[in-house]
Design a protein around this motif. Structure first.
Motif, PDB file in Angstrom:
ATOM      1  N   PHE A   1      52.006  44.285  61.986  1.00 16.42           N
ATOM      2  CA  PHE A   1      51.337  44.037  62.651  1.00 16.42           C
ATOM      3  C   PHE A   1      50.769  45.823  62.775  1.00 16.42           C
ATOM      4  O   PHE A   1      51.395  46.870  62.839  1.00 16.42           O
TER       5      PHE A   1
ATOM      6  N   GLN B   1      63.017  48.757  60.509  1.00 14.81           N
ATOM      7  CA  GLN B   1      62.364  48.941  62.643  1.00 14.81           C
ATOM      8  C   GLN B   1      62.007  50.102  62.743  1.00 14.81           C
ATOM      9  O   GLN B   1      62.496  50.808  63.592  1.00 14.81           O
TER      10      GLN B   1
ATOM     11  N   ALA C   1      50.877  40.647  69.756  1.00 18.57           N
ATOM     12  CA  ALA C   1      51.266  40.305  68.220  1.00 18.57           C
ATOM     13  C   ALA C   1      50.619  39.422  67.645  1.00 18.57           C
ATOM     14  O   ALA C   1      49.734  39.845  66.925  1.00 18.57           O
TER      15      ALA C   1
ATOM     16  N   LEU D   1      57.494  43.173  63.124  1.00 10.98           N
ATOM     17  CA  LEU D   1      57.392  43.237  64.453  1.00 10.98           C
ATOM     18  C   LEU D   1      58.684  42.402  64.560  1.00 10.98           C
ATOM     19  O   LEU D   1      59.826  41.441  65.002  1.00 10.98           O
ATOM     20  N   LYS D   2      58.399  40.998  63.073  1.00 12.73           N
ATOM     21  CA  LYS D   2      59.678  40.170  63.049  1.00 12.73           C
ATOM     22  C   LYS D   2      59.379  39.544  61.550  1.00 12.73           C
ATOM     23  O   LYS D   2      59.211  39.468  60.688  1.00 12.73           O
TER      24      LYS D   2
ATOM     25  N   SER E   1      52.161  33.472  67.090  1.00 13.54           N
ATOM     26  CA  SER E   1      53.629  34.060  66.373  1.00 13.54           C
ATOM     27  C   SER E   1      54.433  32.793  66.011  1.00 13.54           C
ATOM     28  O   SER E   1      55.495  33.114  65.378  1.00 13.54           O
TER      29      SER E   1
ATOM     30  N   LEU F   1      51.370  46.059  73.981  1.00 13.17           N
ATOM     31  CA  LEU F   1      51.304  45.739  72.341  1.00 13.17           C
ATOM     32  C   LEU F   1      51.530  43.673  72.585  1.00 13.17           C
ATOM     33  O   LEU F   1      51.938  43.765  73.110  1.00 13.17           O
TER      34      LEU F   1
ATOM     35  N   ARG G   1      48.159  49.143  64.292  1.00 13.76           N
ATOM     36  CA  ARG G   1      47.351  49.879  65.595  1.00 13.76           C
ATOM     37  C   ARG G   1      47.198  51.129  66.026  1.00 13.76           C
ATOM     38  O   ARG G   1      47.098  51.418  63.984  1.00 13.76           O
TER      39      ARG G   1
ATOM     40  N   GLY H   1      53.929  47.985  61.233  1.00 11.88           N
ATOM     41  CA  GLY H   1      55.535  47.942  61.814  1.00 11.88           C
ATOM     42  C   GLY H   1      54.828  46.279  61.398  1.00 11.88           C
ATOM     43  O   GLY H   1      54.824  45.972  60.921  1.00 11.88           O
TER      44      GLY H   1
ATOM     45  N   LEU I   1      53.269  52.940  70.219  1.00 11.74           N
ATOM     46  CA  LEU I   1      52.064  51.611  70.203  1.00 11.74           C
ATOM     47  C   LEU I   1      51.389  51.632  71.513  1.00 11.74           C
ATOM     48  O   LEU I   1      50.529  50.825  71.178  1.00 11.74           O
TER      49      LEU I   1
END
Length: 484
Positions: A422, A448, A408, A439-440, A414, A406, A424, A437, A473
């Motif tokens: 993100f 999460q 970002a 990520l941040k 980022s 993965l 996928r 999903g 992922l």
């Protein structure tokens, strides 16, 4: 903008912002640049902005040519007096007894007298000498040149005349002498497809740092696009959450994205980045908030058609003006010009949400050897400006890896993001599926987990949490329950 009444408008859009209000009345400015950089255009626009008399003293072009070329650029010189000191063709064929080309001493003294007479007769509020360096070849030595020019500049200051002189880069002392004598120095550079301007000296005033895009267009003349300085801007705003219009996606984001935040939508080609960004534009338009989408990699017609095919009704919002979609040709527009474009949308059209699709196309407009560092600088300034103005930002970036580790972002942006969403691909039972999903998320909690996402003619659907699998992922997950 500085409101000092000593300021003199430059006449070139955008330049007053760089000069923090304009030239200072009575000062002498030096515009330095090679042939074709646009020195004369900037000087002529300075003259057209005068309230009183203005005088142009030219050594290279005939008056008729100057007026004709200015007219083609949309510059009206009807109120400008021109003293034409260019060499006439008849002089080459003259049978003058002393020489085909008059002696420097004779020519220099004559021209200095004609210049002094014209200044006395016109009493100009603004004066341009183009180019001042031409006088050097007409005077016997550097000492006489410096002495005469210093005397001229001092006299013009006594009269309160604001003066611009153009010069060309030279290898001798003349260029440095002229810069020393002037109160202001503006350096103009030109490459194959780009002009830039920098203020390197300004006595009695500050100026905006850096090289600023300088563009000349037929019918419009010259315009400066100042480099964005985000620290100069601020607008109060709330931190309320903004919905995507898709409940499951909002749930994944802990309720939505915060107003005034930067969200990076990251994923491989075709994964759905633009689609998710469009959901936020549609939701903003439906709330009655002005939204802008800037397309660096797609035609507007293709974008609108594709959106309608997946039941995202951007087109009707475009028709009502709630959403604005604009194609950006990055190879024809510098980051300074794009930043000006965005500022206009924010400050004049009250844009509340801005989508930039995509970062790879944006990079193409950058100049310089280190485009990665420049990309970071330019995007940092733009995003910081938008955040401080309370504008919500969506940055769409394509990553190369379809499966595997993965990443970002590939463009190392980022750190700019408050939120990273993100997308996928994953392969299950020989079929390709999409996952989404978070990520941040800087300003709150988020879910999460990963959810499957599908895009069809019925619209976008974000499914329940993916369970019973591991290695999602990587793109090739394995089932962890026997019943799966």
């Amino acid at each position: 903008m500085n409101s000092d009444d000593r300021r003199v408008p430059s006449g070139t859009p955008g330049l007053d912002e760089v000069l923090q209000g304009g030239f200072l009345s009575g000062q002498t400015g030096i515009i330095n640049g090679g042939p074709g950089t646009g020195k004369t255009v900037l000087a002529l626009q300075f003259l057209t902005a005068a309230d009183g008399a203005s005088l142009y003293i030219g050594f290279e072009e005939r008056e008729a040519d100057i007026r004709r070329n200015a007219e083609l650029l949309g510059i009206d010189l009807s109120d400008v007096t021109i003293l034409d000191l260019s060499a006439g063709g008849e002089r080459f064929f003259s049978e003058d007894s002393y020489t085909v080309f008059p002696a420097d001493e004779v020519e220099g003294e004559d021209l200095l007298e004609r210049i002094a007479t014209a200044i006395d007769e016109e009493s100009p509020e603004r004066l341009v000498i183009d180019p001042l360096s031409e006088l050097r070849s007409l005077l016997p030595d550097e000492y006489q040149f410096r002495r005469n020019i210093s005397s001229l500049i001092n006299e013009l200051k006594e009269r309160g005349t604001t003066t611009l002189c153009t010069t060309q880069p030279t290898s001798g002392r003349v260029e440095q002498d002229l810069k020393f004598l002037g109160d202001l120095t503006i350096e103009i550079q030109r490459t194959t497809d780009h002009r830039s301007l920098e203020v390197t000296k300004f006595r009695g005033s500050g100026s905006a740092d850096g090289r600023h895009t300088y563009r000349i267009r037929s019918g419009e003349g010259g315009r400066v696009y100042p480099k964005l300085a985000p620290g100069n801007f601020h607008r109060e705003h709330t931190r309320d959450q903004l919905s995507s219009g898709l409940p499951e996606l909002d749930r994944l984001l802990g309720g939505g994205i915060e107003r005034g935040s930067v969200t990076v939508l990251s994923g491989p080609s075709g994964a759905g980045k633009t689609t998710l960004g469009s959901l936020f534009l549609e939701a903003a338009g439906n709330r009655g908030e002005q939204a802008f989408g800037y397309l660096f990699e797609e035609l507007e017609s293709d974008y609108l058609h594709r959106s309608s095919e997946i039941n995202i009704d951007i087109e009707s919002l475009v028709e009502t003006g709630a959403v604005r979609i604009e194609e950006i040709e990055s190879l024809a527009q510098s980051p300074d010009e794009f930043a000006h474009h965005v500022r206009t949308a924010v400050e004049e059209e009250d844009a509340k949400i801005v989508m930039i699709d995509g970062i790879t196309g944006y990079r193409l407009g950058l100049r310089g050897d280190d485009s990665q560092a420049e990309l970071t600088r330019e995007l940092h300034a733009l995003c910081r400006y938008l955040k401080q103005m309370g504008v919500t930002v969506l940055l769409l970036e394509e990553v190369e890896n379809i499966t595997g580790d993965l990443s970002a972002t590939d463009e190392q942006i980022s750190y700019l993001a408050d939120n990273i969403v993100f997308l996928r691909y994953m392969e299950i039972d020989g079929g390709i599926r999409k996952t989404v999903g978070v990520l941040k998320k800087r300003f709150g909690d988020f879910e999460q987990s990963l959810r499957e996402m599908s895009i069809s003619e019925d619209g976008v659907e974000v499914g329940p949490k993916l369970t019973g699998m591991r290695g999602i992922l990587t793109g090739i997950p394995e089932r962890t329950d026997e019943s799966g």
